[in-house]
Design a protein around this motif. Structure first.
Motif, short mmCIF file in Angstrom:
data_model
loop_
_atom_site.label_atom_id
_atom_site.label_comp_id
_atom_site.label_asym_id
_atom_site.label_seq_id
_atom_site.Cartn_x
_atom_site.Cartn_y
_atom_site.Cartn_z
N ASP A 62 1.97 8.73 -8.73
CA ASP A 62 2.14 9.71 -9.82
C ASP A 62 3.25 10.71 -9.51
O ASP A 62 3.94 11.18 -10.41
N LEU A 63 3.42 11.04 -8.23
CA LEU A 63 4.45 12.00 -7.81
C LEU A 63 5.75 11.32 -7.38
O LEU A 63 6.67 11.98 -6.92
N ASN A 64 5.80 10.00 -7.50
CA ASN A 64 6.97 9.21 -7.13
C ASN A 64 7.32 9.38 -5.64
O ASN A 64 8.49 9.55 -5.27
N LEU A 65 6.28 9.34 -4.79
CA LEU A 65 6.46 9.45 -3.35
C LEU A 65 6.26 8.07 -2.72
O LEU A 65 5.46 7.27 -3.20
N HIS A 66 6.97 7.82 -1.63
CA HIS A 66 6.85 6.55 -0.92
C HIS A 66 5.85 6.72 0.23
O HIS A 66 5.89 7.72 0.95
N LEU A 67 4.99 5.73 0.43
CA LEU A 67 4.00 5.72 1.52
C LEU A 67 4.26 4.55 2.44
O LEU A 67 4.66 3.48 1.99
N GLU A 68 3.99 4.75 3.72
CA GLU A 68 3.98 3.66 4.68
C GLU A 68 2.76 3.84 5.57
O GLU A 68 2.39 4.97 5.89
N ALA A 69 2.16 2.74 5.98
CA ALA A 69 1.01 2.78 6.86
C ALA A 69 1.22 1.82 8.02
O ALA A 69 1.84 0.76 7.85
N ALA A 70 0.72 2.21 9.18
CA ALA A 70 0.81 1.36 10.37
C ALA A 70 -0.47 1.57 11.17
O ALA A 70 -1.11 2.62 11.09
N SER A 71 -0.83 0.56 11.93
CA SER A 71 -2.05 0.66 12.73
C SER A 71 -1.99 -0.24 13.94
O SER A 71 -1.33 -1.28 13.92
N GLN A 72 -2.68 0.18 14.98
CA GLN A 72 -2.93 -0.66 16.14
C GLN A 72 -4.44 -0.76 16.24
O GLN A 72 -5.13 0.25 16.47
N TRP A 73 -4.96 -1.97 16.01
CA TRP A 73 -6.41 -2.17 16.00
C TRP A 73 -7.02 -1.66 17.30
O TRP A 73 -6.56 -1.99 18.39
N GLY A 74 -8.04 -0.84 17.17
CA GLY A 74 -8.74 -0.28 18.31
C GLY A 74 -8.08 0.94 18.91
O GLY A 74 -8.61 1.53 19.84
N LYS A 75 -6.94 1.36 18.36
CA LYS A 75 -6.21 2.49 18.95
C LYS A 75 -5.83 3.60 17.97
O LYS A 75 -5.99 4.77 18.28
N SER A 76 -5.26 3.23 16.81
CA SER A 76 -4.74 4.29 15.95
C SER A 76 -4.47 3.81 14.54
O SER A 76 -4.37 2.62 14.27
N PHE A 77 -4.32 4.79 13.65
CA PHE A 77 -3.89 4.55 12.28
C PHE A 77 -2.93 5.67 11.92
O PHE A 77 -3.14 6.83 12.26
N LYS A 78 -1.85 5.30 11.22
CA LYS A 78 -0.83 6.28 10.86
C LYS A 78 -0.40 6.06 9.42
O LYS A 78 -0.19 4.93 9.00
N ILE A 79 -0.30 7.14 8.68
CA ILE A 79 0.23 7.09 7.33
C ILE A 79 1.39 8.07 7.24
O ILE A 79 1.33 9.17 7.79
N VAL A 80 2.46 7.64 6.60
CA VAL A 80 3.67 8.44 6.47
C VAL A 80 3.98 8.59 4.99
O VAL A 80 3.97 7.62 4.24
N ILE A 81 4.26 9.85 4.58
CA ILE A 81 4.59 10.15 3.19
C ILE A 81 6.00 10.72 3.16
O ILE A 81 6.30 11.67 3.87
N PHE A 82 6.83 10.14 2.32
CA PHE A 82 8.22 10.58 2.19
C PHE A 82 8.37 11.44 0.94
O PHE A 82 8.12 10.97 -0.18
N PHE A 83 8.77 12.69 1.13
CA PHE A 83 9.01 13.62 0.03
C PHE A 83 10.53 13.75 -0.14
O PHE A 83 11.18 14.41 0.67
N PRO A 84 11.10 13.11 -1.16
CA PRO A 84 12.56 13.17 -1.30
C PRO A 84 13.01 14.58 -1.61
O PRO A 84 12.32 15.34 -2.32
N LYS A 85 14.16 14.95 -1.07
CA LYS A 85 14.71 16.27 -1.36
C LYS A 85 15.44 16.20 -2.69
O LYS A 85 16.17 15.26 -2.98
#
Length: 92
Positions: A62-85
């Motif tokens: 809805d806000l026209n933002l890009h998301l990326e997700a990455a994970s290492q099973w058993g260790k971590s989860f990461k989500i990244v949100i890009f806010f364009p200038k």
């Protein structure tokens, strides 16, 4: 542990949120934003609704933002949100 960071670039502000939880299996990553998806039905996920990341994706779209997700099973989860200038028109 939760780690939150922001990187400022010329084109975007990038918000990263990472935890050291159990993560997501690689083959499940393409489905994490689907409504109701909870991954494995292990004891640790019995109370999951599958709505959290679905709502994150919906709001990002809805806000026209890009998301990326990455994970290492058993260790971590990461989500990244890009806010364009946005470019300023110099007050005109």
């Amino acid at each position: 542990m939760l780690t939150i960071s922001v990187i400022h670039s010329e084109t975007a502000d990038i918000l990263s949120v990472e935890d050291n939880g159990i993560g997501v299996k690689k083959y499940n990553l393409p489905y994490i934003f689907q409504k109701g998806f909870t991954g494995d039905s292990t004891d640790s996920r019995k109370k999951a609704t599958g709505m959290g990341l679905y709502l994150v994706k919906k709001m990002a779209d809805d806000l026209n933002l890009h998301l990326e997700a990455a994970s290492q099973w058993g260790k971590s989860f990461k989500i990244v949100i890009f806010f364009p200038k946005l470019r300023s028109n110099g007050g005109k």
